[in-house]
Write a protein that holds these residues in place. Structure first.
Motif, PDB file in Angstrom:
ATOM      1  N   GLU A  55     -21.154  -9.306  19.282  1.00  0.00           N
ATOM      2  CA  GLU A  55     -22.538  -8.862  19.378  1.00  0.00           C
ATOM      3  C   GLU A  55     -23.842  -9.750  19.348  1.00  0.00           C
ATOM      4  OE1 GLU A  55     -23.049  -5.840  20.752  1.00  0.00           O
ATOM      5  OE2 GLU A  55     -20.868  -5.308  20.661  1.00  0.00           O
ATOM      6  N   GLY A  56     -23.704 -10.555  18.320  1.00  0.00           N
ATOM      7  CA  GLY A  56     -24.737 -11.615  18.153  1.00  0.00           C
ATOM      8  C   GLY A  56     -25.866 -11.070  17.477  1.00  0.00           C
ATOM      9  N   THR A  57     -26.464  -9.919  17.409  1.00  0.00           N
ATOM     10  CA  THR A  57     -27.507  -9.246  16.883  1.00  0.00           C
ATOM     11  C   THR A  57     -27.133  -7.805  16.505  1.00  0.00           C
ATOM     12  OG1 THR A  57     -28.617  -8.528  18.753  1.00  0.00           O
ATOM     13  CG2 THR A  57     -29.243 -10.669  18.119  1.00  0.00           C
ATOM     14  N   CYS A  58     -28.074  -7.418  15.794  1.00  0.00           N
ATOM     15  CA  CYS A  58     -27.963  -5.793  15.496  1.00  0.00           C
ATOM     16  C   CYS A  58     -28.117  -5.193  16.868  1.00  0.00           C
ATOM     17  CB  CYS A  58     -29.227  -5.647  14.737  1.00  0.00           C
ATOM     18  SG  CYS A  58     -29.584  -3.688  14.664  1.00  0.00           S
ATOM     19  N   THR A  59     -27.187  -4.258  16.946  1.00  0.00           N
ATOM     20  CA  THR A  59     -26.984  -3.457  18.113  1.00  0.00           C
ATOM     21  C   THR A  59     -27.939  -2.485  18.344  1.00  0.00           C
ATOM     22  OG1 THR A  59     -25.386  -1.914  17.024  1.00  0.00           O
ATOM     23  CG2 THR A  59     -24.653  -3.905  18.233  1.00  0.00           C
ATOM     24  N   TYR A  60     -29.109  -2.345  17.561  1.00  0.00           N
ATOM     25  CA  TYR A  60     -30.024  -1.262  17.501  1.00  0.00           C
ATOM     26  C   TYR A  60     -31.004  -1.946  18.773  1.00  0.00           C
ATOM     27  CZ  TYR A  60     -33.350   2.372  16.327  1.00  0.00           C
ATOM     28  OH  TYR A  60     -34.241   3.287  16.332  1.00  0.00           O
ATOM     29  N   PRO A  61     -31.458  -1.345  19.645  1.00  0.00           N
ATOM     30  CA  PRO A  61     -32.434  -1.854  20.685  1.00  0.00           C
ATOM     31  C   PRO A  61     -33.705  -1.614  20.298  1.00  0.00           C
ATOM     32  CG  PRO A  61     -31.018  -0.196  21.810  1.00  0.00           C
ATOM     33  CD  PRO A  61     -30.634  -0.048  20.336  1.00  0.00           C
ATOM     34  N   PRO A  62     -34.710  -2.677  20.286  1.00  0.00           N
ATOM     35  CA  PRO A  62     -34.576  -4.106  20.660  1.00  0.00           C
ATOM     36  C   PRO A  62     -34.217  -4.917  19.558  1.00  0.00           C
ATOM     37  CG  PRO A  62     -36.694  -3.356  20.935  1.00  0.00           C
ATOM     38  CD  PRO A  62     -35.883  -2.222  20.120  1.00  0.00           C
ATOM     39  N   CYS A  63     -33.904  -4.625  18.383  1.00  0.00           N
ATOM     40  CA  CYS A  63     -33.786  -5.501  17.332  1.00  0.00           C
ATOM     41  C   CYS A  63     -33.058  -6.656  17.556  1.00  0.00           C
ATOM     42  CB  CYS A  63     -32.716  -4.811  16.122  1.00  0.00           C
ATOM     43  SG  CYS A  63     -32.991  -5.576  14.619  1.00  0.00           S
ATOM     44  N   ASN A  64     -33.532  -7.779  17.127  1.00  0.00           N
ATOM     45  CA  ASN A  64     -32.763  -9.166  17.206  1.00  0.00           C
ATOM     46  C   ASN A  64     -32.383  -9.942  15.927  1.00  0.00           C
ATOM     47  OD1 ASN A  64     -35.500  -9.768  16.292  1.00  0.00           O
ATOM     48  ND2 ASN A  64     -35.824 -11.212  18.142  1.00  0.00           N
ATOM     49  N   ARG A  65     -32.280  -8.944  14.926  1.00  0.00           N
ATOM     50  CA  ARG A  65     -31.702  -9.572  13.756  1.00  0.00           C
ATOM     51  C   ARG A  65     -30.328 -10.152  13.648  1.00  0.00           C
ATOM     52  NH1 ARG A  65     -33.238  -7.429   7.881  1.00  0.00           N
ATOM     53  NH2 ARG A  65     -34.862  -7.049   9.177  1.00  0.00           N
ATOM     54  N   PRO A  66     -29.994 -11.532  13.451  1.00  0.00           N
ATOM     55  CA  PRO A  66     -28.759 -11.987  13.653  1.00  0.00           C
ATOM     56  C   PRO A  66     -27.823 -10.856  13.002  1.00  0.00           C
ATOM     57  CG  PRO A  66     -30.210 -13.463  12.799  1.00  0.00           C
ATOM     58  CD  PRO A  66     -30.991 -12.235  12.731  1.00  0.00           C
ATOM     59  N   ALA A  67     -26.678 -10.810  13.839  1.00  0.00           N
ATOM     60  CA  ALA A  67     -25.395  -9.864  13.392  1.00  0.00           C
ATOM     61  C   ALA A  67     -24.817 -10.391  11.874  1.00  0.00           C
ATOM     62  CB  ALA A  67     -24.314 -10.036  14.145  1.00  0.00           C
ATOM     63  N   ARG A  68     -24.857 -11.840  11.577  1.00  0.00           N
ATOM     64  CA  ARG A  68     -24.357 -12.177  10.368  1.00  0.00           C
ATOM     65  C   ARG A  68     -25.235 -11.541   9.198  1.00  0.00           C
ATOM     66  NH1 ARG A  68     -26.756 -16.369  12.842  1.00  0.00           N
ATOM     67  NH2 ARG A  68     -28.367 -17.514  11.712  1.00  0.00           N
ATOM     68  N   ASN A  69     -26.462 -11.076   9.379  1.00  0.00           N
ATOM     69  CA  ASN A  69     -27.153 -10.516   8.642  1.00  0.00           C
ATOM     70  C   ASN A  69     -27.134  -9.156   8.302  1.00  0.00           C
ATOM     71  OD1 ASN A  69     -27.757 -13.183   7.902  1.00  0.00           O
ATOM     72  ND2 ASN A  69     -29.664 -13.222   8.976  1.00  0.00           N
ATOM     73  N   CYS A  70     -26.118  -8.452   9.215  1.00  0.00           N
ATOM     74  CA  CYS A  70     -26.271  -7.028   9.240  1.00  0.00           C
ATOM     75  C   CYS A  70     -24.972  -6.388   8.442  1.00  0.00           C
ATOM     76  CB  CYS A  70     -26.148  -6.791  10.859  1.00  0.00           C
ATOM     77  SG  CYS A  70     -27.807  -7.137  11.761  1.00  0.00           S
ATOM     78  N   GLU A  71     -25.014  -5.158   8.476  1.00  0.00           N
ATOM     79  CA  GLU A  71     -24.074  -4.344   8.109  1.00  0.00           C
ATOM     80  C   GLU A  71     -22.950  -3.961   9.116  1.00  0.00           C
ATOM     81  OE1 GLU A  71     -25.603  -1.111   6.144  1.00  0.00           O
ATOM     82  OE2 GLU A  71     -26.503  -2.193   4.185  1.00  0.00           O
ATOM     83  N   LEU A  72     -21.527  -4.042   8.900  1.00  0.00           N
ATOM     84  CA  LEU A  72     -20.783  -3.345  10.141  1.00  0.00           C
ATOM     85  C   LEU A  72     -20.655  -1.935   9.694  1.00  0.00           C
ATOM     86  CD1 LEU A  72     -17.815  -5.961  10.845  1.00  0.00           C
ATOM     87  CD2 LEU A  72     -20.115  -5.749  11.752  1.00  0.00           C
ATOM     88  N   ASP A  73     -20.976  -1.065  10.898  1.00  0.00           N
ATOM     89  CA  ASP A  73     -20.845   0.246  10.761  1.00  0.00           C
ATOM     90  C   ASP A  73     -19.885   0.809  11.704  1.00  0.00           C
ATOM     91  OD1 ASP A  73     -21.740   2.713   9.994  1.00  0.00           O
ATOM     92  OD2 ASP A  73     -23.187   3.101  11.932  1.00  0.00           O
ATOM     93  N   HIS A  74     -19.055   1.793  11.318  1.00  0.00           N
ATOM     94  CA  HIS A  74     -18.288   2.398  12.213  1.00  0.00           C
ATOM     95  C   HIS A  74     -19.037   3.420  13.108  1.00  0.00           C
ATOM     96  CE1 HIS A  74     -15.547   1.454   8.707  1.00  0.00           C
ATOM     97  NE2 HIS A  74     -14.339   1.396   9.812  1.00  0.00           N
TER      98      HIS A  74
END
Length: 115
Positions: A55-74
């Motif tokens: 994914e690379g980033t948060c999957t919420y459009p158009p957020c661009n926060r790096p995925a490594r700084n996100c929570e994984l969600d089911h």
């Protein structure tokens, strides 16, 4: 993680009422677990790495926060949905919380995007 066992040992484990069975799906190329089914909430590190890299980033459009700084969600809540690469998306904390508000739904599209 034990390695090969004899047929007799496998039969003994299979008939033991105290045995624990888990459904694990492995990637045939890298021989790593890519789906823990519904027996585990938290993904193993290599599954976390796969989703973050994909994914690379948060999957919420158009957020661009790096995925490594996100929570994984089911996407489909655990335990109704599996802990798998197809059911996990990185979401930053604010967008993860937004997803759980009334009126919001999230789906993974066949092309890999999120709506």
């Amino acid at each position: 993680g034990y390695g090969p066992i004899t047929a007799a040992a496998a039969r003994q484990l299979a008939t033991d009422p105290t045995s624990t069975w888990r459904r694990l799906i492995t990637d045939p190329i890298f021989d790593q677990i890519i789906d823990y089914g519904t027996t585990r909430y938290r993904p193993p590190q290599h599954l976390t790495d796969l989703v973050i890299t994909r994914e690379g980033t948060c999957t919420y459009p158009p957020c661009n926060r790096p995925a490594r700084n996100c929570e994984l969600d089911h996407l489909t809540p655990y335990p109704h949905g599996p802990t798998s690469s197809t059911n996990l998306n990185p979401e930053c904390k604010p967008h993860h919380l937004t997803k759980h508000q009334p009126g919001w739904t999230v789906q993974r599209n066949p092309n890999g995007t999120t709506t």
